[in-house]
Design a protein around this motif. Structure first.
Motif, short mmCIF file in Angstrom:
data_model
loop_
_atom_site.label_atom_id
_atom_site.label_comp_id
_atom_site.label_asym_id
_atom_site.label_seq_id
_atom_site.Cartn_x
_atom_site.Cartn_y
_atom_site.Cartn_z
N ASN A 85 -48.30 -1.92 49.65
CA ASN A 85 -48.59 -2.24 51.05
C ASN A 85 -49.58 -3.39 51.17
O ASN A 85 -49.43 -4.27 52.03
N ASP A 86 -50.60 -3.39 50.29
CA ASP A 86 -51.58 -4.48 50.32
C ASP A 86 -50.92 -5.81 49.96
O ASP A 86 -51.26 -6.85 50.53
N LEU A 87 -49.99 -5.74 49.03
CA LEU A 87 -49.30 -6.95 48.59
C LEU A 87 -48.49 -7.56 49.75
O LEU A 87 -48.55 -8.77 50.00
N ILE A 88 -47.78 -6.70 50.46
CA ILE A 88 -46.96 -7.21 51.57
C ILE A 88 -47.87 -7.75 52.69
O ILE A 88 -47.55 -8.75 53.33
N ASN A 89 -49.01 -7.09 52.90
CA ASN A 89 -49.94 -7.55 53.94
C ASN A 89 -50.52 -8.91 53.60
O ASN A 89 -50.62 -9.79 54.47
N ILE A 90 -50.92 -9.08 52.35
CA ILE A 90 -51.56 -10.35 51.96
C ILE A 90 -50.53 -11.49 51.99
O ILE A 90 -50.86 -12.62 52.37
N VAL A 91 -49.29 -11.18 51.63
CA VAL A 91 -48.25 -12.22 51.67
C VAL A 91 -47.89 -12.55 53.11
O VAL A 91 -47.67 -13.71 53.46
N SER A 92 -47.90 -11.54 53.94
CA SER A 92 -47.66 -11.77 55.37
C SER A 92 -48.72 -12.72 55.93
O SER A 92 -48.42 -13.65 56.67
N PHE A 93 -49.98 -12.49 55.50
CA PHE A 93 -51.08 -13.34 55.95
C PHE A 93 -50.94 -14.76 55.38
O PHE A 93 -51.19 -15.75 56.09
N LEU A 94 -50.52 -14.84 54.12
CA LEU A 94 -50.31 -16.16 53.48
C LEU A 94 -49.27 -16.97 54.26
O LEU A 94 -49.47 -18.14 54.59
N HIS A 95 -48.16 -16.31 54.60
CA HIS A 95 -47.08 -16.99 55.31
C HIS A 95 -47.52 -17.37 56.73
O HIS A 95 -47.18 -18.44 57.23
N GLN A 96 -48.31 -16.47 57.32
CA GLN A 96 -48.80 -16.74 58.68
C GLN A 96 -49.71 -17.96 58.71
O GLN A 96 -49.67 -18.77 59.63
N LYS A 97 -50.53 -18.11 57.67
CA LYS A 97 -51.49 -19.21 57.63
C LYS A 97 -50.87 -20.55 57.22
O LYS A 97 -51.45 -21.60 57.48
N THR A 98 -49.75 -20.48 56.52
CA THR A 98 -49.23 -21.72 55.93
C THR A 98 -47.89 -22.17 56.50
O THR A 98 -47.29 -23.11 55.97
N PHE A 99 -47.43 -21.53 57.57
CA PHE A 99 -46.09 -21.88 58.04
C PHE A 99 -46.06 -23.26 58.70
O PHE A 99 -47.06 -23.76 59.21
N SER A 100 -44.92 -23.86 58.62
CA SER A 100 -44.67 -25.11 59.35
C SER A 100 -43.17 -25.17 59.63
O SER A 100 -42.38 -24.49 58.95
N PHE A 101 -42.79 -25.96 60.61
CA PHE A 101 -41.36 -26.06 60.92
C PHE A 101 -40.81 -27.41 60.45
O PHE A 101 -41.48 -28.44 60.60
N LYS A 102 -39.70 -27.31 59.84
CA LYS A 102 -39.07 -28.54 59.38
C LYS A 102 -37.79 -28.76 60.20
O LYS A 102 -36.95 -27.84 60.30
N GLU A 103 -37.70 -29.92 60.78
CA GLU A 103 -36.50 -30.21 61.57
C GLU A 103 -35.39 -30.62 60.61
O GLU A 103 -35.57 -31.52 59.78
N MET A 104 -34.31 -29.94 60.68
CA MET A 104 -33.20 -30.22 59.75
C MET A 104 -32.04 -30.81 60.52
O MET A 104 -31.78 -30.42 61.67
N ASP A 105 -31.34 -31.72 59.87
CA ASP A 105 -30.16 -32.24 60.56
C ASP A 105 -29.00 -31.27 60.39
O ASP A 105 -29.04 -30.34 59.58
N LEU A 106 -27.96 -31.51 61.14
CA LEU A 106 -26.83 -30.58 61.20
C LEU A 106 -26.16 -30.40 59.84
O LEU A 106 -25.72 -29.29 59.50
N ASP A 107 -26.11 -31.46 59.07
CA ASP A 107 -25.48 -31.38 57.74
C ASP A 107 -26.21 -30.41 56.82
O ASP A 107 -25.58 -29.63 56.11
N GLU A 108 -27.55 -30.51 56.87
CA GLU A 108 -28.34 -29.60 56.01
C GLU A 108 -28.13 -28.14 56.42
O GLU A 108 -27.98 -27.26 55.56
N LEU A 109 -28.14 -27.91 57.73
CA LEU A 109 -27.94 -26.54 58.22
C LEU A 109 -26.55 -26.03 57.87
O LEU A 109 -26.37 -24.87 57.49
N LYS A 110 -25.58 -26.93 57.97
CA LYS A 110 -24.20 -26.56 57.66
C LYS A 110 -24.09 -26.19 56.18
O LYS A 110 -23.39 -25.23 55.80
N LYS A 111 -24.82 -26.95 55.35
CA LYS A 111 -24.80 -26.65 53.91
C LYS A 111 -25.35 -25.26 53.64
O LYS A 111 -24.82 -24.51 52.82
N MET A 112 -26.47 -24.94 54.34
CA MET A 112 -27.08 -23.61 54.16
C MET A 112 -26.10 -22.51 54.56
O MET A 112 -25.96 -21.50 53.88
N TYR A 113 -25.44 -22.74 55.68
CA TYR A 113 -24.47 -21.75 56.19
C TYR A 113 -23.29 -21.61 55.23
O TYR A 113 -22.88 -20.49 54.88
#
Lengths: 296, 246
Positions: A85-113
């Motif tokens: 539980n502590d591990l998931i909490n600390i990782v949740s906090f890590l992700h919360q503190k370090t998130f950013s959004f990357k704008e992806m073009d349609l081709d990249e998204l299509k590749k992921m899909y």
């Protein structure tokens, strides 16, 4: 390590005890106990500090050294469930503190899909073939029996990915923003040290990436000790994930692995049993999601 | 002053050693006067083959004795590990290389003074027997300490100590040689002189002649001529009259 002498001179250590353990060296000195390793993750630590995440041992070396020295953390005994539980909490906090959004073009998204679709199709065909082979085997091994008894679980999750990945793609292609976080990417429970505070160690594989990678690793390793539904609810709340992001996370957590049977039946049974345990818990969440979607 | 004492030890495994998965070096070395004694404790885990799933424990205790030269003041001396490496030899022997640092060793003040005295004596032509004996004693002490050096787990300080000893030793030998030369000259003078003279001074009077003086002091003309210029004697001249041993 070839430069213990150099370290002793540089940091004015008087070394009383040395211990070589895995890839690190623990040095007990007159000024305290330290951990030496060959990689220097100074830049990662610098980035984490800037983003307000400080749950890691602070290095005493400088940026330009080829090695890293951090104070040794005396760990207290924590039971496995608490640690998970502590591990998931600390990782949740890590992700919360370090998130950013990357704008992806349609081709990249299509590749992921398309990758998700291709993986799902391949896995469906792989498990169908395995099922057929095992069915035609006169004396099946316990591992084979375990797999065919639970093959529907595999089919269910693969089908979910095939269908819902399309839903995700249809939504994301209008937004084009994908959340990226700093991944620890090596979240073994032994890499969380706890005493009065918590410390994540072994940052060698850390990089910016998609959050499900960290989460899947923790949930697979600790499914037995965690209420995955509660854990995910907390994670989603802390990181304020949109419905589309929640779906993307669930799709990746439900992505079935290609499990290959080996000659070691005992080891296969052990691994397969653990993996099926994880998939069952994920399947329960998927069922709830399905019900919710169907109601709407 | 810092001294490094290296050790190499081959440890026999209980079974084949395929891979060392962890290894630790601890020590219980303690300083007692000029002696350091205690144990190196080497412990850890190993696999019999690198493919093994299971790990075995190992634990070795290596007794250690180090003798420090008496010329060093060990009051502030501290002991720590300088380096520790290991290697597997022939899958049966674990070789450990350990270096220990003896730090904050000082040379005793009276030892430094002795060395200074020696260096002054070396340039002093009037060096006496006492100083020579003292330097001989000093050399003997250093030699005795060097002989105390043991070979196995007991180690004498290190090579730099030998260098110091050699540096002290060399000028002492030179000094000794010079003193011996002086000694031989002095004693030669004393031994070779079988008889020696007492001289008296006589003032030449108005009626004196050389013959009268020779008769008066019962010496020959040749002996008197050795000490005086007989051709230029005048009234009032002072001449040396050598006398035969009494």
């Amino acid at each position: 390590m070839n430069n213990l002498k150099e370290l002793s001179n540089k940091y004015t250590f008087k070394v009383n005890k040395i211990e070589y353990k895995n890839k690190v060296i623990i040095i007990d000195t007159n000024t305290g106990k330290y951990v030496y390793k060959d990689n220097n993750n100074y830049k990662t630590y610098e980035y984490l500090m800037k983003r307000g995440f400080s749950y890691f041992p602070k290095p005493i070396n400088s940026e330009d050294t080829p090695y890293e020295i951090v104070p040794f953390i005396n760990e207290q005994d924590v039971d496995r469930e608490q640690k998970a539980n502590d591990l998931i909490n600390i990782v949740s906090f890590l992700h919360q503190k370090t998130f950013s959004f990357k704008e992806m073009d349609l081709d990249e998204l299509k590749k992921m899909y398309e990758k998700m679709q291709d993986d799902a199709n391949y896995l469906m065909s792989y498990y169908s073939d395995i099922n057929e082979i095992i069915d035609n085997t006169t004396f099946m091994s316990p591992a084979m029996y375990l797999l065919v008894r639970n093959i529907d679980l595999f089919y269910y999750l693969i089908t979910f990915i095939k269908i819902e990945s399309t839903t995700w793609y249809n939504e994301i292609k209008n937004k084009k923003n994908i959340r990226y976080v700093m991944l620890h990417n090596n979240l073994d429970s032994s890499h969380l040290l706890e005493n009065n505070s918590s410390y994540l160690i072994s940052w060698d594989k850390a990089h910016i990436g998609l959050s499900y990678i960290d989460l899947r690793k923790i949930l697979e390793d600790n499914y037995y000790y965690l209420d995955i539904e509660d854990v995910l609810e907390d994670y989603v709340k802390n990181n304020k994930l949109s419905s589309n992001e929640q779906l993307f996370l669930l799709l990746n957590l439900a992505m079935v692995k290609k499990f290959e049977l080996s000659n070691d039946v005992y080891l296969d049974c052990y691994k397969l049993n653990n993996y099926i345990g994880y998939l069952r818990k994920i399947a329960l969440i998927v069922q709830k999601y399905d019900k919710k979607v169907n109601k709407n | 002053m810092k001294k490094i004492v290296p050790f190499v030890k081959d440890l026999n495994g209980k079974s084949n050693i395929g891979e060392i998965t962890s290894i630790a070096l601890d020590h219980t070395l303690k300083l007692n006067g000029q002696f350091v004694s205690g144990e190196f404790i080497i412990s850890g885990t190993y696999k019999m083959t690198s493919q093994s799933e299971t790990e075995e424990n190992f634990d070795y205790k290596i007794p250690v004795d180090i003798t420090i030269d008496a010329k060093y003041d060990t009051k502030n001396c501290t002991i720590s590990i300088d380096d520790f490496t290991y290697e597997i030899i022939n899958e049966e022997i674990l070789r450990v290389n350990i270096s220990v640092i003896l730090d904050d060793l000082d040379i005793k003040i009276d030892e430094i003074e002795t060395i200074e005295v020696e260096s002054i004596d070396r340039n002093d032509f009037d060096s006496n027997e006492d100083n020579r004996h003292e330097s001989k004693k000093e050399v003997n002490e250093i030699s005795d300490n060097l002989n105390n050096k043991s070979i196995n787990d007991s180690k004498f300080i290190d090579n730099s100590v030998n260098n110091i000893s050699v540096n002290i030793d060399t000028p002492n030998n030179e000094n000794k040689d010079e003193s011996n030369d002086l000694e031989i000259d002095l004693f030669n003078n004393l031994n070779d002189e079988k008889e020696y003279s007492i001289y008296s001074v006589y003032t030449v009077g108005e009626n004196d002649t050389v013959e009268l003086i020779l008769d008066k002091f019962n010496i020959t003309r040749e002996i008197l001529a050795d000490y005086n210029d007989l051709d230029n004697l005048t009234v009032g001249s002072k001449i040396i009259i050598p006398s035969v041993d009494e």
